[in-house]
Design a protein around this motif. Structure first.
Motif, PDB file in Angstrom:
ATOM      1  N   LYS A 175       0.765  -1.175  -0.121  1.00  0.00           N
ATOM      2  CA  LYS A 175       0.014   0.027   0.064  1.00  0.00           C
ATOM      3  C   LYS A 175       0.836   1.290  -0.002  1.00  0.00           C
ATOM      4  CE  LYS A 175      -4.374  -1.722   1.877  1.00  0.00           C
ATOM      5  NZ  LYS A 175      -5.225  -1.413   0.555  1.00  0.00           N
ATOM      6  N   LEU A 176       2.041   1.236   0.828  1.00  0.00           N
ATOM      7  CA  LEU A 176       2.945   2.419   0.598  1.00  0.00           C
ATOM      8  C   LEU A 176       3.614   2.353  -0.522  1.00  0.00           C
ATOM      9  CD1 LEU A 176       4.939   2.200   3.993  1.00  0.00           C
ATOM     10  CD2 LEU A 176       3.445   4.060   3.351  1.00  0.00           C
ATOM     11  N   LEU A 177       4.063   1.604  -1.221  1.00  0.00           N
ATOM     12  CA  LEU A 177       4.550   1.553  -2.593  1.00  0.00           C
ATOM     13  C   LEU A 177       3.302   2.296  -3.636  1.00  0.00           C
ATOM     14  CD1 LEU A 177       6.526  -1.537  -2.918  1.00  0.00           C
ATOM     15  CD2 LEU A 177       7.286   0.667  -3.554  1.00  0.00           C
ATOM     16  N   LYS A 228       2.993  -5.851 -10.741  1.00  0.00           N
ATOM     17  CA  LYS A 228       1.902  -5.788 -11.637  1.00  0.00           C
ATOM     18  C   LYS A 228       1.307  -4.314 -11.396  1.00  0.00           C
ATOM     19  CE  LYS A 228       0.713  -9.620 -13.888  1.00  0.00           C
ATOM     20  NZ  LYS A 228       0.636  -9.939 -15.288  1.00  0.00           N
ATOM     21  N   ILE A 229       1.554  -3.698 -10.048  1.00  0.00           N
ATOM     22  CA  ILE A 229       1.039  -2.489  -9.967  1.00  0.00           C
ATOM     23  C   ILE A 229       1.969  -1.403 -10.563  1.00  0.00           C
ATOM     24  CG2 ILE A 229       0.838  -0.696  -7.955  1.00  0.00           C
ATOM     25  CD1 ILE A 229       0.063  -2.840  -6.017  1.00  0.00           C
ATOM     26  N   LEU A 230       3.237  -1.548 -10.405  1.00  0.00           N
ATOM     27  CA  LEU A 230       4.076  -0.745 -11.003  1.00  0.00           C
ATOM     28  C   LEU A 230       4.066  -1.033 -12.767  1.00  0.00           C
ATOM     29  CD1 LEU A 230       7.395  -1.397  -8.745  1.00  0.00           C
ATOM     30  CD2 LEU A 230       5.859   0.704  -8.812  1.00  0.00           C
ATOM     31  N   GLN A 231       3.760  -2.223 -13.150  1.00  0.00           N
ATOM     32  CA  GLN A 231       3.652  -2.039 -14.647  1.00  0.00           C
ATOM     33  C   GLN A 231       2.504  -1.326 -15.119  1.00  0.00           C
ATOM     34  OE1 GLN A 231       3.392  -6.343 -16.230  1.00  0.00           O
ATOM     35  NE2 GLN A 231       2.626  -5.477 -18.223  1.00  0.00           N
ATOM     36  N   ALA A 232       1.234  -1.734 -14.321  1.00  0.00           N
ATOM     37  CA  ALA A 232      -0.044  -0.898 -14.491  1.00  0.00           C
ATOM     38  C   ALA A 232       0.195   0.665 -14.617  1.00  0.00           C
ATOM     39  CB  ALA A 232      -1.159  -1.378 -13.842  1.00  0.00           C
ATOM     40  N   ARG A 233       1.005   1.158 -13.618  1.00  0.00           N
ATOM     41  CA  ARG A 233       1.376   2.530 -13.447  1.00  0.00           C
ATOM     42  C   ARG A 233       2.194   2.931 -14.689  1.00  0.00           C
ATOM     43  NH1 ARG A 233       0.947   4.597  -8.288  1.00  0.00           N
ATOM     44  NH2 ARG A 233      -0.728   2.879  -8.352  1.00  0.00           N
ATOM     45  N   LEU A 234       3.077   2.179 -15.085  1.00  0.00           N
ATOM     46  CA  LEU A 234       3.952   2.386 -16.344  1.00  0.00           C
ATOM     47  C   LEU A 234       2.951   2.687 -17.530  1.00  0.00           C
ATOM     48  CD1 LEU A 234       6.732   3.175 -17.527  1.00  0.00           C
ATOM     49  CD2 LEU A 234       7.067   0.417 -17.655  1.00  0.00           C
TER      50      LEU A 234
END
Length: 309
Positions: A175-177, A228-234
Protein backbone atom coordinates in the motif's frame (compact mmCIF):
# COMPACT_ATOMS: atom_id res chain seq x y z
CA UNK A 1 -0.70 5.82 34.92
CA UNK A 2 2.76 6.54 36.33
CA UNK A 3 2.67 8.83 39.34
CA UNK A 4 4.85 11.91 39.00
CA UNK A 5 6.80 13.44 41.87
CA UNK A 6 5.84 16.71 43.53
CA UNK A 7 8.61 18.53 41.64
CA UNK A 8 7.49 17.06 38.33
CA UNK A 9 3.88 18.07 38.97
CA UNK A 10 5.07 21.56 39.81
CA UNK A 11 6.92 21.68 36.49
CA UNK A 12 3.72 20.75 34.66
CA UNK A 13 1.93 23.56 36.46
CA UNK A 14 4.58 26.04 35.36
CA UNK A 15 4.36 25.12 31.67
CA UNK A 16 0.57 25.25 31.93
CA UNK A 17 0.75 28.80 33.24
CA UNK A 18 3.61 30.00 31.02
CA UNK A 19 3.28 28.98 27.39
CA UNK A 20 6.72 30.37 26.55
CA UNK A 21 8.30 27.59 28.64
CA UNK A 22 6.72 24.78 26.64
CA UNK A 23 9.10 24.55 23.66
CA UNK A 24 12.11 24.11 25.94
CA UNK A 25 10.23 21.67 28.18
CA UNK A 26 9.13 19.43 25.30
CA UNK A 27 12.62 19.49 23.86
CA UNK A 28 14.21 18.33 27.11
CA UNK A 29 11.64 16.08 28.81
CA UNK A 30 12.20 12.34 28.34
CA UNK A 31 10.32 9.17 29.13
CA UNK A 32 6.84 7.74 28.78
CA UNK A 33 6.06 8.44 32.43
CA UNK A 34 5.07 11.97 31.41
CA UNK A 35 2.71 10.93 28.64
CA UNK A 36 -0.59 10.42 30.47
CA UNK A 37 -0.35 13.69 32.38
CA UNK A 38 0.55 15.62 29.23
CA UNK A 39 -2.22 13.93 27.28
CA UNK A 40 -4.80 14.73 29.96
CA UNK A 41 -3.67 18.36 29.84
CA UNK A 42 -4.62 18.46 26.15
CA UNK A 43 -1.18 19.07 24.63
CA UNK A 44 -1.75 16.40 21.95
CA UNK A 45 -5.32 17.33 21.04
CA UNK A 46 -6.00 17.67 17.30
CA UNK A 47 -6.81 21.37 17.56
CA UNK A 48 -3.31 22.01 18.93
CA UNK A 49 -1.77 21.23 15.54
CA UNK A 50 -0.84 24.73 14.31
CA UNK A 51 -2.10 25.94 10.96
CA UNK A 52 -0.05 27.89 8.41
CA UNK A 53 -0.02 31.63 9.03
CA UNK A 54 0.54 34.49 6.63
CA UNK A 55 4.10 35.78 6.50
CA UNK A 56 5.02 39.44 6.38
CA UNK A 57 5.82 39.17 2.70
CA UNK A 58 2.67 38.99 0.64
CA UNK A 59 1.97 35.60 -0.91
CA UNK A 60 4.08 33.65 1.59
CA UNK A 61 3.17 31.62 4.65
CA UNK A 62 4.96 30.37 7.74
CA UNK A 63 4.47 26.81 8.94
CA UNK A 64 4.63 26.77 12.76
CA UNK A 65 6.17 23.86 14.63
CA UNK A 66 4.13 21.96 17.24
CA UNK A 67 6.54 21.76 20.22
CA UNK A 68 4.79 18.80 21.90
CA UNK A 69 5.78 16.56 18.99
CA UNK A 70 9.44 16.68 19.99
CA UNK A 71 8.48 14.83 23.14
CA UNK A 72 6.36 12.28 21.24
CA UNK A 73 9.20 11.51 18.81
CA UNK A 74 11.65 11.03 21.67
CA UNK A 75 9.28 8.94 23.79
CA UNK A 76 8.32 6.69 20.87
CA UNK A 77 11.86 5.30 20.86
CA UNK A 78 10.85 3.29 23.96
CA UNK A 79 8.32 1.17 22.06
CA UNK A 80 10.87 -1.59 21.50
CA UNK A 81 9.93 -2.83 24.96
CA UNK A 82 6.79 -5.02 24.94
CA UNK A 83 5.58 -3.49 28.20
CA UNK A 84 5.17 -0.16 26.42
CA UNK A 85 2.73 -1.46 23.81
CA UNK A 86 -0.25 0.30 25.48
CA UNK A 87 1.55 3.60 24.97
CA UNK A 88 2.17 2.76 21.32
CA UNK A 89 -1.57 2.22 20.91
CA UNK A 90 -2.20 5.69 22.31
CA UNK A 91 0.40 7.25 20.01
CA UNK A 92 -1.14 5.79 16.86
CA UNK A 93 -4.53 7.07 18.01
CA UNK A 94 -3.04 10.57 18.29
CA UNK A 95 -1.73 10.28 14.73
CA UNK A 96 -5.16 9.16 13.52
CA UNK A 97 -7.15 11.80 15.37
CA UNK A 98 -4.87 14.69 14.41
CA UNK A 99 -4.74 13.70 10.74
CA UNK A 100 -8.47 13.05 10.47
CA UNK A 101 -9.16 16.40 12.13
CA UNK A 102 -6.87 18.06 9.57
CA UNK A 103 -8.64 16.29 6.71
CA UNK A 104 -12.04 17.33 8.03
CA UNK A 105 -10.99 20.96 8.44
CA UNK A 106 -8.90 21.06 5.24
CA UNK A 107 -5.67 22.07 6.95
CA UNK A 108 -2.14 20.77 6.67
CA UNK A 109 1.20 21.17 8.43
CA UNK A 110 4.14 19.37 6.87
CA UNK A 111 6.20 19.78 10.04
CA UNK A 112 3.60 17.76 11.93
CA UNK A 113 3.44 15.07 9.24
CA UNK A 114 7.23 14.91 9.22
CA UNK A 115 7.32 14.18 12.97
CA UNK A 116 4.46 11.68 12.64
CA UNK A 117 6.47 9.93 9.92
CA UNK A 118 9.27 9.46 12.45
CA UNK A 119 6.94 8.23 15.19
CA UNK A 120 5.09 5.69 13.05
CA UNK A 121 8.36 3.87 12.35
CA UNK A 122 8.67 3.12 16.07
CA UNK A 123 5.13 1.83 16.51
CA UNK A 124 4.85 -1.99 16.37
CA UNK A 125 3.63 -2.87 12.90
CA UNK A 126 0.75 -5.01 14.19
CA UNK A 127 -0.85 -1.85 15.62
CA UNK A 128 -0.85 -0.12 12.25
CA UNK A 129 -3.91 -0.82 10.13
CA UNK A 130 -3.86 -0.94 6.36
CA UNK A 131 -6.39 1.91 6.42
CA UNK A 132 -3.78 4.07 8.18
CA UNK A 133 -1.87 4.31 4.91
CA UNK A 134 -4.59 6.69 3.72
CA UNK A 135 -3.41 9.11 6.41
CA UNK A 136 0.08 9.06 4.94
CA UNK A 137 -1.42 9.66 1.52
CA UNK A 138 -2.87 12.88 2.93
CA UNK A 139 0.53 13.90 4.32
CA UNK A 140 2.03 13.45 0.87
CA UNK A 141 -0.45 15.97 -0.52
CA UNK A 142 0.85 18.78 1.68
CA UNK A 143 0.96 21.95 -0.42
CA UNK A 144 4.28 23.22 0.96
CA UNK A 145 6.69 20.32 1.53
CA UNK A 146 6.65 16.58 0.88
CA UNK A 147 10.28 15.54 0.52
CA UNK A 148 10.99 15.35 4.26
CA UNK A 149 7.95 13.12 4.71
CA UNK A 150 8.68 10.74 1.85
CA UNK A 151 12.27 10.29 3.01
CA UNK A 152 11.06 9.05 6.39
CA UNK A 153 8.21 6.98 4.96
CA UNK A 154 9.88 5.67 1.80
CA UNK A 155 13.62 5.53 2.32
CA UNK A 156 13.43 4.46 5.98
CA UNK A 157 10.09 2.93 6.99
CA UNK A 158 9.17 1.22 3.73
CA UNK A 159 12.67 -0.24 3.46
CA UNK A 160 12.35 -1.58 7.02
CA UNK A 161 8.93 -3.11 6.31
CA UNK A 162 10.36 -4.89 3.28
CA UNK A 163 13.10 -6.39 5.43
CA UNK A 164 10.58 -7.80 7.91
CA UNK A 165 9.55 -11.41 7.40
CA UNK A 166 5.95 -10.62 8.24
CA UNK A 167 2.86 -10.83 6.04
CA UNK A 168 1.21 -7.80 7.63
CA UNK A 169 4.34 -5.72 7.03
CA UNK A 170 4.31 -6.81 3.41
CA UNK A 171 0.68 -5.75 2.98
CA UNK A 172 1.55 -2.35 4.45
CA UNK A 173 4.52 -2.15 2.09
CA UNK A 174 2.36 -2.80 -0.98
CA UNK A 175 0.00 0.00 0.00
CA UNK A 176 2.89 2.37 0.70
CA UNK A 177 4.46 1.66 -2.67
CA UNK A 178 1.13 2.34 -4.32
CA UNK A 179 0.76 5.81 -2.77
CA UNK A 180 4.42 6.78 -3.06
CA UNK A 181 4.44 6.15 -6.80
CA UNK A 182 1.04 7.71 -7.39
CA UNK A 183 1.12 10.05 -10.36
CA UNK A 184 -0.42 13.38 -11.23
CA UNK A 185 -1.21 14.37 -14.81
CA UNK A 186 -1.11 18.02 -15.81
CA UNK A 187 -1.67 20.09 -18.91
CA UNK A 188 1.16 22.55 -19.41
CA UNK A 189 0.95 25.53 -21.73
CA UNK A 190 3.79 26.91 -23.82
CA UNK A 191 4.19 28.97 -26.97
CA UNK A 192 3.71 25.94 -29.23
CA UNK A 193 0.48 24.79 -27.56
CA UNK A 194 -0.59 22.52 -24.74
CA UNK A 195 1.35 19.47 -23.63
CA UNK A 196 0.53 16.67 -21.22
CA UNK A 197 3.02 16.00 -18.48
CA UNK A 198 3.21 13.57 -15.61
CA UNK A 199 4.62 14.25 -12.16
CA UNK A 200 5.23 12.44 -8.94
CA UNK A 201 4.07 14.25 -5.83
CA UNK A 202 7.58 15.13 -4.69
CA UNK A 203 10.87 16.20 -6.20
CA UNK A 204 12.65 13.81 -8.55
CA UNK A 205 15.72 13.50 -6.31
CA UNK A 206 13.49 12.43 -3.42
CA UNK A 207 11.82 9.86 -5.68
CA UNK A 208 15.19 8.58 -6.82
CA UNK A 209 16.35 8.07 -3.22
CA UNK A 210 13.22 6.04 -2.49
CA UNK A 211 13.68 3.99 -5.65
CA UNK A 212 17.29 3.20 -4.84
CA UNK A 213 16.31 2.14 -1.32
CA UNK A 214 13.29 -0.05 -2.07
CA UNK A 215 12.93 -1.14 -5.71
CA UNK A 216 15.10 -4.26 -5.48
CA UNK A 217 13.75 -5.20 -2.06
CA UNK A 218 10.19 -4.81 -3.31
CA UNK A 219 10.79 -7.18 -6.20
CA UNK A 220 12.41 -9.77 -3.94
CA UNK A 221 9.93 -9.60 -1.07
CA UNK A 222 6.64 -8.73 -2.75
CA UNK A 223 7.16 -10.32 -6.13
CA UNK A 224 4.49 -10.32 -8.78
CA UNK A 225 1.93 -8.40 -6.70
CA UNK A 226 3.89 -5.17 -6.62
CA UNK A 227 5.34 -5.70 -10.10
CA UNK A 228 1.83 -5.79 -11.56
CA UNK A 229 1.01 -2.51 -9.79
CA UNK A 230 4.13 -0.85 -11.17
CA UNK A 231 3.55 -2.24 -14.65
CA UNK A 232 0.02 -0.84 -14.67
CA UNK A 233 1.37 2.52 -13.50
CA UNK A 234 3.96 2.57 -16.29
CA UNK A 235 1.46 1.56 -18.95
CA UNK A 236 -0.93 4.26 -17.73
CA UNK A 237 1.78 6.92 -18.05
CA UNK A 238 2.79 5.87 -21.53
CA UNK A 239 -0.81 5.60 -22.72
CA UNK A 240 -1.82 9.03 -21.44
CA UNK A 241 1.31 10.70 -22.78
CA UNK A 242 1.13 8.66 -25.99
CA UNK A 243 4.91 8.33 -26.21
CA UNK A 244 5.55 4.62 -25.72
CA UNK A 245 6.29 4.29 -29.43
CA UNK A 246 9.02 6.92 -28.95
CA UNK A 247 10.73 4.96 -26.16
CA UNK A 248 13.94 4.65 -28.16
CA UNK A 249 14.13 8.45 -28.25
CA UNK A 250 13.32 9.45 -24.66
CA UNK A 251 14.89 6.30 -23.17
CA UNK A 252 17.46 4.81 -25.59
CA UNK A 253 18.64 2.28 -22.98
CA UNK A 254 16.37 0.62 -20.42
CA UNK A 255 19.41 0.11 -18.18
CA UNK A 256 21.15 3.10 -16.57
CA UNK A 257 23.31 4.59 -19.31
CA UNK A 258 24.82 7.96 -20.22
CA UNK A 259 22.87 8.03 -23.48
CA UNK A 260 19.58 8.37 -21.58
CA UNK A 261 18.57 11.99 -21.84
CA UNK A 262 16.75 12.69 -18.59
CA UNK A 263 17.08 11.39 -15.06
CA UNK A 264 14.43 13.62 -13.53
CA UNK A 265 11.34 12.69 -15.50
CA UNK A 266 8.55 10.94 -13.60
CA UNK A 267 8.09 8.35 -16.33
CA UNK A 268 11.82 7.59 -16.14
CA UNK A 269 11.55 6.94 -12.42
CA UNK A 270 8.48 4.72 -12.82
CA UNK A 271 10.30 2.78 -15.53
CA UNK A 272 13.34 2.33 -13.29
CA UNK A 273 11.45 1.15 -10.21
CA UNK A 274 9.54 -1.30 -12.40
CA UNK A 275 12.74 -2.51 -14.09
CA UNK A 276 14.66 -2.97 -10.84
CA UNK A 277 11.80 -4.78 -9.12
CA UNK A 278 11.41 -7.16 -12.07
CA UNK A 279 15.14 -7.94 -12.15
CA UNK A 280 15.18 -8.59 -8.40
CA UNK A 281 12.13 -10.86 -8.70
CA UNK A 282 13.84 -12.85 -11.44
CA UNK A 283 16.99 -13.16 -9.34
CA UNK A 284 15.27 -14.69 -6.30
CA UNK A 285 12.49 -16.59 -8.10
CA UNK A 286 13.81 -17.69 -11.50
CA UNK A 287 11.22 -20.44 -11.97
CA UNK A 288 8.22 -18.53 -10.66
CA UNK A 289 9.15 -15.47 -12.73
CA UNK A 290 9.49 -17.39 -16.01
CA UNK A 291 5.81 -17.10 -16.91
CA UNK A 292 5.83 -13.37 -16.22
CA UNK A 293 8.91 -12.76 -18.36
CA UNK A 294 7.30 -14.68 -21.20
CA UNK A 295 4.23 -12.49 -20.76
CA UNK A 296 6.41 -9.39 -21.06
CA UNK A 297 7.96 -10.73 -24.24
CA UNK A 298 4.49 -11.15 -25.71
CA UNK A 299 3.44 -7.71 -24.47
CA UNK A 300 1.85 -5.57 -27.16
CA UNK A 301 0.65 -2.78 -24.90
CA UNK A 302 4.03 -1.30 -24.13
CA UNK A 303 7.31 -1.15 -26.01
CA UNK A 304 9.06 -0.32 -22.73
CA UNK A 305 7.75 -3.48 -21.05
CA UNK A 306 8.83 -5.48 -24.08
CA UNK A 307 12.35 -4.03 -23.83
CA UNK A 308 12.57 -5.04 -20.17
CA UNK A 309 11.38 -8.55 -21.00
Amino acid sequence: MVKLTVDELDLLKRIRDKEELRPYFFQKVKGLKWFDSLCEAGYFNPDQNPQPVSAREEGYVQIPFWPALEYLVSASSEFHSAENKPFAEKFIEIIRSVTNYAIEHKISNFRTWWQFAKIIQNIPSELIQESDIALIDYWLNDPYERGLIVEEIGVKWLAALLESNNDHCKRLAVKLLDIIYRLEFHQSEHEFGNEKEVRLRFRHWDARKVTEAVAGKAGKELGIEVIKILQARLESVLAKLDNDRWTSIWRPAIEDHEQNHSVSDAKEIILEVFRDSVLAYIEVSPEASRAYVEELLRCKKSQSCLQIG
